[in-house]
Motif scaffolding. Sequence first.
Motif, PDB file in Angstrom:
ATOM      1  N   LEU A  23      -2.722   3.039  11.183  1.00  8.71           N
ATOM      2  CA  LEU A  23      -1.888   1.841  11.272  1.00  8.71           C
ATOM      3  C   LEU A  23      -0.401   2.195  11.283  1.00  8.71           C
ATOM      4  N   LEU A  24      -0.017   3.219  10.526  1.00 14.63           N
ATOM      5  CA  LEU A  24       1.380   3.667  10.519  1.00 14.63           C
ATOM      6  C   LEU A  24       1.789   4.209  11.879  1.00 14.63           C
ATOM      7  N   ARG A  25       0.905   4.965  12.510  1.00 11.72           N
ATOM      8  CA  ARG A  25       1.226   5.511  13.836  1.00 11.72           C
ATOM      9  C   ARG A  25       1.404   4.406  14.862  1.00 11.72           C
ATOM     10  N   VAL A  70       0.818  -1.212   0.000  1.00 10.73           N
ATOM     11  CA  VAL A  70       0.000   0.000   0.000  1.00 10.73           C
ATOM     12  C   VAL A  70       0.855   1.266   0.000  1.00 10.73           C
ATOM     13  N   ILE A  71       2.142   1.138   0.373  1.00 14.50           N
ATOM     14  CA  ILE A  71       3.074   2.262   0.297  1.00 14.50           C
ATOM     15  C   ILE A  71       4.375   1.752  -0.307  1.00 14.50           C
ATOM     16  N   LYS A  72       4.869   2.449  -1.319  1.00 15.23           N
ATOM     17  CA  LYS A  72       6.103   2.046  -1.979  1.00 15.23           C
ATOM     18  C   LYS A  72       6.968   3.269  -2.209  1.00 15.23           C
ATOM     19  N   ASP A  73       8.202   3.207  -1.681  1.00 20.71           N
ATOM     20  CA  ASP A  73       9.150   4.319  -1.823  1.00 20.71           C
ATOM     21  C   ASP A  73       8.557   5.636  -1.334  1.00 20.71           C
ATOM     22  N   GLY A  74       7.866   5.566  -0.201  1.00 18.55           N
ATOM     23  CA  GLY A  74       7.315   6.783   0.393  1.00 18.55           C
ATOM     24  C   GLY A  74       6.070   7.321  -0.279  1.00 18.55           C
ATOM     25  N   LYS A  75       5.459   6.550  -1.175  1.00 15.80           N
ATOM     26  CA  LYS A  75       4.274   7.020  -1.891  1.00 15.80           C
ATOM     27  C   LYS A  75       3.129   6.035  -1.710  1.00 15.80           C
ATOM     28  N   ILE A  76       1.958   6.557  -1.376  1.00 19.84           N
ATOM     29  CA  ILE A  76       0.776   5.726  -1.171  1.00 19.84           C
ATOM     30  C   ILE A  76       0.247   5.218  -2.509  1.00 19.84           C
ATOM     31  N   GLN A  77      -0.074   3.931  -2.557  1.00 17.41           N
ATOM     32  CA  GLN A  77      -0.660   3.321  -3.745  1.00 17.41           C
ATOM     33  C   GLN A  77      -2.188   3.434  -3.653  1.00 17.41           C
ATOM     34  N   GLU A  78      -2.733   4.504  -4.213  1.00 21.82           N
ATOM     35  CA  GLU A  78      -4.154   4.801  -4.051  1.00 21.82           C
ATOM     36  C   GLU A  78      -5.051   3.708  -4.625  1.00 21.82           C
ATOM     37  N   ASP A  79      -4.670   3.148  -5.762  1.00 23.52           N
ATOM     38  CA  ASP A  79      -5.497   2.107  -6.383  1.00 23.52           C
ATOM     39  C   ASP A  79      -5.614   0.894  -5.470  1.00 23.52           C
ATOM     40  N   THR A  80      -4.498   0.533  -4.836  1.00 20.70           N
ATOM     41  CA  THR A  80      -4.518  -0.615  -3.920  1.00 20.70           C
ATOM     42  C   THR A  80      -5.383  -0.326  -2.713  1.00 20.70           C
ATOM     43  N   LEU A  81      -5.285   0.899  -2.195  1.00 19.11           N
ATOM     44  CA  LEU A  81      -6.106   1.278  -1.042  1.00 19.11           C
ATOM     45  C   LEU A  81      -7.595   1.184  -1.378  1.00 19.11           C
ATOM     46  N   ASN A  82      -7.964   1.674  -2.542  1.00 17.89           N
ATOM     47  CA  ASN A  82      -9.371   1.614  -2.954  1.00 17.89           C
ATOM     48  C   ASN A  82      -9.839   0.173  -3.089  1.00 17.89           C
ATOM     49  N   SER A 123      -9.087   3.817   3.751  1.00 10.82           N
ATOM     50  CA  SER A 123      -8.928   5.246   3.509  1.00 10.82           C
ATOM     51  C   SER A 123      -7.527   5.676   3.934  1.00 10.82           C
ATOM     52  N   ILE A 124      -7.159   6.902   3.583  1.00 11.52           N
ATOM     53  CA  ILE A 124      -5.866   7.442   3.998  1.00 11.52           C
ATOM     54  C   ILE A 124      -5.784   7.487   5.521  1.00 11.52           C
ATOM     55  N   ASP A 125      -6.893   7.853   6.165  1.00 11.59           N
ATOM     56  CA  ASP A 125      -6.914   7.913   7.632  1.00 11.59           C
ATOM     57  C   ASP A 125      -6.662   6.539   8.245  1.00 11.59           C
ATOM     58  N   ASN A 126      -7.229   5.492   7.626  1.00  9.31           N
ATOM     59  CA  ASN A 126      -6.999   4.138   8.134  1.00  9.31           C
ATOM     60  C   ASN A 126      -5.522   3.780   8.097  1.00  9.31           C
ATOM     61  N   ILE A 127      -4.881   4.080   6.962  1.00 12.72           N
ATOM     62  CA  ILE A 127      -3.463   3.750   6.814  1.00 12.72           C
ATOM     63  C   ILE A 127      -2.609   4.590   7.764  1.00 12.72           C
TER      64      ILE A 127
END
Length: 288
Positions: A123-125, A99-111, A116-120
Amino acid sequence: MNLPGWLEVIIRSLSILIVLFILTKIRGKKQISQLSLFEYIIGITIGDISAETSVGVKSNFFYGVSSLLVWTVIPLIISFSTLKNKKVREVLEGKATVVIKDGKIQEDTLNKEKYSIDNIMELLRQKNAFNIADVEFAVLEPSGDLSVLMKKESQPLTPKDIQMKVPSEKEPQTVIMEGKILDEPLGLTGYNRAWLEAELQKLNVALDNIVVGQIDSYGKLTVDIFDDKIQIPKSQERALLLATIKKCQADMELFTLATESKEAQQMYKKNAERLAHMIKRVEYLLNE
């Protein structure tokens, strides 16, 4: 064609199992948290069936038992199948997704995973990752957990990074419990009762006042006492040893300046450098 009641229950149970699996698969990983897909389905369903069987609502006991057998045997068969076949395992349990690669969120995978971005971010926190740019990649596991690998420059510094050799850690041994010395774990540490009693004298703590006493892999004794108001003095042996080594190193440098002999200067300088190198290697141990 009229089917026996027990056979109809089995067919209905199998049908419900398939429908629930499809619905749960559609809902994605977010709904199952730390459970696998089948654990989630089986947990809520067995509870309902068991309750209905117990109170006998719209059914009889034999029908309930037949249904419970289906919900127990089928998951066992599926569990065995997933162990033997990777493709079956991916279909039934799902597979990890980046869902994150090289510091960039993979939006298609998240969808696709219905996150959502908030969910990720949440989990990151939980993984102590507060800046997405510091993440090399993050993988959403089939269980719904998030595995995170930080970028090299954002990872904590380790002894290996600075080519420092450190001794391996061993399990601390509990040598005192509720005021009694445990001889077997004490023997595993390589120390004896005389040494232990001497250490207790240094701490000025009575044996019968100790709840738990442990010896770590470095030979340090730590104790927890019944009376928490009593302050246990910290051992100064390591600090004194470090101070002595530093004094020796300073003396070597002083002798280098004081002597007129070239050979003596080289000897003192060489040994001062050796001591300085040794201090860097052991200082973090002696400062504990």
